[in-house]
Design a protein around this motif. Structure first.
Motif, PDB file in Angstrom:
ATOM      1  N   ILE A   1      25.728  49.371  35.397  1.00  0.00           N
ATOM      2  CA  ILE A   1      26.632  49.133  34.274  1.00  0.00           C
ATOM      3  C   ILE A   1      26.831  50.403  33.447  1.00  0.00           C
ATOM      4  O   ILE A   1      27.956  50.754  33.066  1.00  0.00           O
ATOM      5  CB  ILE A   1      26.112  47.989  33.389  1.00  0.00           C
ATOM      6  CG1 ILE A   1      26.159  46.656  34.159  1.00  0.00           C
ATOM      7  CG2 ILE A   1      26.907  47.894  32.095  1.00  0.00           C
ATOM      8  CD1 ILE A   1      27.548  46.194  34.539  1.00  0.00           C
TER       9      ILE A   1
ATOM     10  N   TYR B   1      33.095  43.285  35.576  1.00  0.00           N
ATOM     11  CA  TYR B   1      31.658  43.375  35.862  1.00  0.00           C
ATOM     12  C   TYR B   1      30.882  43.021  34.589  1.00  0.00           C
ATOM     13  O   TYR B   1      31.192  43.523  33.506  1.00  0.00           O
ATOM     14  CB  TYR B   1      31.251  44.792  36.267  1.00  0.00           C
ATOM     15  CG  TYR B   1      32.004  45.387  37.429  1.00  0.00           C
ATOM     16  CD1 TYR B   1      31.460  45.372  38.715  1.00  0.00           C
ATOM     17  CD2 TYR B   1      33.242  46.001  37.242  1.00  0.00           C
ATOM     18  CE1 TYR B   1      32.139  45.950  39.781  1.00  0.00           C
ATOM     19  CE2 TYR B   1      33.924  46.576  38.300  1.00  0.00           C
ATOM     20  CZ  TYR B   1      33.373  46.546  39.571  1.00  0.00           C
ATOM     21  OH  TYR B   1      34.048  47.122  40.628  1.00  0.00           O
ATOM     22  N   ARG B   2      29.861  42.193  34.755  1.00  0.00           N
ATOM     23  CA  ARG B   2      28.961  41.949  33.624  1.00  0.00           C
ATOM     24  C   ARG B   2      27.619  41.455  34.140  1.00  0.00           C
ATOM     25  O   ARG B   2      27.522  40.913  35.258  1.00  0.00           O
ATOM     26  CB  ARG B   2      29.543  40.955  32.614  1.00  0.00           C
ATOM     27  CG  ARG B   2      29.879  39.589  33.169  1.00  0.00           C
ATOM     28  CD  ARG B   2      30.432  38.664  32.079  1.00  0.00           C
ATOM     29  NE  ARG B   2      29.411  38.335  31.103  1.00  0.00           N
ATOM     30  CZ  ARG B   2      28.559  37.309  31.245  1.00  0.00           C
ATOM     31  NH1 ARG B   2      28.602  36.531  32.325  1.00  0.00           N
ATOM     32  NH2 ARG B   2      27.669  37.059  30.338  1.00  0.00           N
TER      33      ARG B   2
ATOM     34  N   LEU C   1      24.001  40.364  38.520  1.00  0.00           N
ATOM     35  CA  LEU C   1      25.280  41.053  38.348  1.00  0.00           C
ATOM     36  C   LEU C   1      26.383  40.108  38.790  1.00  0.00           C
ATOM     37  O   LEU C   1      26.365  39.600  39.903  1.00  0.00           O
ATOM     38  CB  LEU C   1      25.320  42.332  39.191  1.00  0.00           C
ATOM     39  CG  LEU C   1      26.677  43.038  39.269  1.00  0.00           C
ATOM     40  CD1 LEU C   1      27.059  43.636  37.923  1.00  0.00           C
ATOM     41  CD2 LEU C   1      26.667  44.107  40.361  1.00  0.00           C
TER      42      LEU C   1
ATOM     43  N   VAL D   1      30.454  39.764  39.433  1.00  0.00           N
ATOM     44  CA  VAL D   1      31.687  40.518  39.644  1.00  0.00           C
ATOM     45  C   VAL D   1      32.815  39.503  39.822  1.00  0.00           C
ATOM     46  O   VAL D   1      32.750  38.621  40.686  1.00  0.00           O
ATOM     47  CB  VAL D   1      31.595  41.434  40.879  1.00  0.00           C
ATOM     48  CG1 VAL D   1      32.862  42.283  41.015  1.00  0.00           C
ATOM     49  CG2 VAL D   1      30.359  42.328  40.800  1.00  0.00           C
TER      50      VAL D   1
ATOM     51  N   SER E   1      35.942  46.578  44.537  1.00  0.00           N
ATOM     52  CA  SER E   1      34.944  46.246  43.513  1.00  0.00           C
ATOM     53  C   SER E   1      33.569  46.804  43.873  1.00  0.00           C
ATOM     54  O   SER E   1      32.818  47.262  43.006  1.00  0.00           O
ATOM     55  CB  SER E   1      34.864  44.730  43.322  1.00  0.00           C
ATOM     56  OG  SER E   1      34.216  44.092  44.415  1.00  0.00           O
TER      57      SER E   1
ATOM     58  N   ALA F   1      31.944  50.479  41.754  1.00  0.00           N
ATOM     59  CA  ALA F   1      30.674  50.332  41.042  1.00  0.00           C
ATOM     60  C   ALA F   1      29.465  50.770  41.867  1.00  0.00           C
ATOM     61  O   ALA F   1      28.346  50.751  41.354  1.00  0.00           O
ATOM     62  CB  ALA F   1      30.494  48.879  40.609  1.00  0.00           C
TER      63      ALA F   1
ATOM     64  N   ILE G   1      27.918  49.227  44.245  1.00  0.00           N
ATOM     65  CA  ILE G   1      27.013  48.086  44.124  1.00  0.00           C
ATOM     66  C   ILE G   1      25.820  48.192  45.068  1.00  0.00           C
ATOM     67  O   ILE G   1      24.670  47.943  44.668  1.00  0.00           O
ATOM     68  CB  ILE G   1      27.784  46.771  44.353  1.00  0.00           C
ATOM     69  CG1 ILE G   1      28.730  46.518  43.172  1.00  0.00           C
ATOM     70  CG2 ILE G   1      26.827  45.594  44.528  1.00  0.00           C
ATOM     71  CD1 ILE G   1      29.603  45.294  43.323  1.00  0.00           C
TER      72      ILE G   1
END
Length: 542
Positions: A428, A482-483, A494, A496, A523, A527, A529
């Motif tokens: 983040i 994203y949060r 996480l 998405v 996505s 990020a 991920i």
């Protein structure tokens, strides 16, 4: 007799978006519950002689915690406590009871959709006088008190019999054990046309409602099968169990796959539905048609006027920021305001109290209205039933009509559960730092229009909430959000969110993951991920 007992603070008692949630063994530590409950009361003013509502979802440790809460409440000066029989009250039922009794507040014992049992999750949440979750200024005051607490007050007395209706004394506090369902069921009768729904069941309408061995079982048996006449057996897993029968009580397509399979089979009833651990979430699947929570919010808002409780129309609609924009177009057509808030039902409370909105919803399967100040799973099911009975169409037909009118938002949430917390927070932070450089960039046919960290200014109390989710928005209206979730108890989750709007009716019936394939791939790329979470794929896709 009231005793004051010395204690020492715990460092991990900061409430999240839905109260304090930890594993059961954490709550079983010496004075852990006592510290947090005393910190709640130390952060409040003016409750001497007032009423406190107490109840939970029946998960493991519910009964023990209730006894502790009652004894501390009595010692601190509450005059009356109202408890659901057996300690059972759904979260929306607590909200309804607080409001109808004009109580000072309530303590909800639940970890919502999280697993239960001796090694499962537990939670304690305080609700204020409007029936909604405590606002951030209150939860922050509670947290600050937990860091300095040195003692708690408690009544030394035998445990209260919470399994027998009636009233008893606990010190100077009157404790009333009430029917868990009665008040809530009476409220539902003021909102929906029970005669119309009853006629639909008499005419052959069939449904299955899975209570997931959680709190909504008694409510569903009483209302769906008892008051509305759904066939016996329509309610599945209707007895609340401390471990939810080994089920994961989250009504999504992973943990309620059996309902999805039934709805897609030749034996499908007209409606399959479910609710979660504490009764505030819902799952809606018609014969051959799954309804995403974001679409459900939009469809309920568009059709609410068909139910008696909303016949005069709605004042406005509110949705959490990660929820799809489907409701936005409904609000626009109705000529009412649309409010985009951070995740967490407490952000809807001010809007509801001010009369600015009537219907609220979140993509995480929570929808509700101004009848309470919590999301309400069974309310959503009942509104769907009333709409289906009024329109005399199938769920699939209603969804198709809605898309034809408003367009379709292809939408999916990818969850990476229980990932390393440090890695998730690093993801983040790194992405937040990159946001300014993303604006104006192109990734194939996708062109970034804006990239920001969502912030919310409350139009009622003027408060500001920052860092509520990272948004990457594209010129064609698509977006990626994203949060980190605040509802888990282990590691970090996480979330998405991927969304694309499709106005062309000829392109509205594709498979969601395929329609979003390019955005899904992007996505993960933007990020990084896999690098930060060590996961090549999400744990759950909804």
């Amino acid at each position: 007799m009231i005793k004051e007992i010395a204690t020492t603070p715990y460092a991990d008692q900061r409430p999240g978006t839905s109260g304090l949630r930890k594993k059961v063994p954490v709550f079983q530590q010496r004075h852990y519950v006592e510290n947090f409950v005393q910190s709640i009361f130390d952060s409040l003013d003016g409750f001497a002689g007032q009423t406190l509502v107490v109840g939970g979802d029946g998960r493991y440790y519910n009964r023990e915690a209730i006894q502790t809460i009652l004894k501390i409440a009595s010692a601190n000066g509450f005059g009356r406590a109202v408890v659901g029989k057996g300690g059972i009250l759904s979260t929306p039922a607590v909200s309804a009871l607080i409001r109808s009794l004009k109580a000072f507040g309530g303590v909800v014992l639940s970890a919502s959709h999280n697993p239960g049992g001796p090694d499962g999750d537990f939670g304690v949440k305080y609700n204020v006088a409007n029936g909604g979750p405590a606002p951030e200024k209150v939860t922050e005051a509670i947290y600050q008190r937990t860091k300095t607490i040195t003692s708690f007050k408690i009544v030394e007395a035998a445990d209260v019999d919470i399994d027998t209706f009636g009233a008893t004394q606990l010190g100077d506090m009157r404790v009333e054990i009430v029917d868990s369902v009665e008040n809530y069921a009476a409220l539902m009768q003021t909102l929906f046309d029970f005669d119309r729904i009853r006629d639909a069941f008499r005419s052959g309408f069939a449904m299955r409602f899975d209570a997931m061995s959680a709190v909504t079982g008694p409510y569903a048996h009483a209302i769906l099968e008892g008051m509305l006449g759904a066939a016996p057996g329509s309610v599945l897993n209707g007895a609340p169990l401390p471990d939810f029968g080994g089920h994961h009580p989250d009504p999504n397509l992973v943990h309620a796959k059996h309902l999805y399979d039934l709805a897609m089979s030749p034996a499908a009833p007209d409606l399959c539905a479910a609710s979660d651990g504490d009764g505030d979430r819902n799952l809606i699947i018609g014969r051959g048609r799954f309804v995403t929570p974001s679409d459900s919010l939009a469809i309920l808002a568009a059709n609410a006027h068909l139910a008696p409780g909303y016949r005069s129309g709605i004042a406005g609609v509110a949705r959490s920021m990660p929820t799809s924009g489907a409701a936005d177009r409904v609000a626009e057509k109705l000529g009412v305001a649309l409010y985009e808030t951070p995740t967490g039902w407490k952000f809807f409370g001010n809007l509801l109290d001010a009369g600015l909105v009537t219907i609220c919803g979140e993509e995480s399967a929570g929808t509700g209205s101004n009848h309470v100040r919590e999301k309400d799973g069974l309310w959503a099911v009942l509104l769907w039933l009333d709409i289906l009975a009024a329109r005399k169409q199938s769920v699939d037909a209603i969804v198709r009509d809605h898309w034809a009118t408003y367009g379709r938002n292809y939408y999916s949430r990818h969850d990476y559960e229980e990932v390393d917390s440090d890695g998730a927070h690093a993801l983040i932070k790194t992405l937040r730092d990159r946001l300014p450089a993303l604006k104006g960039r192109s990734f194939g046919a996708l062109h970034v229009k804006e990239a920001d960290d969502f912030a919310y200014h409350d139009p009622v109390d003027g408060s500001d909430s920052l860092n509520q989710g990272l948004r990457v928005m594209f010129e064609d209206g698509a977006r990626i959000v994203y949060r980190l979730s605040g509802t888990g108890t282990a590691g970090a989750t996480l979330r998405v969110y991927i969304e694309r709007y499709e106005a062309d009716p000829a392109k509205q019936f594709g498979e969601t993951q395929q329609a979003l394939a390019d955005l899904i791939a992007l996505s993960r790329e933007i990020a990084e991920i896999e690098r930060f979470t060590k996961r090549r794929a999400p744990s759950v896709i909804t």
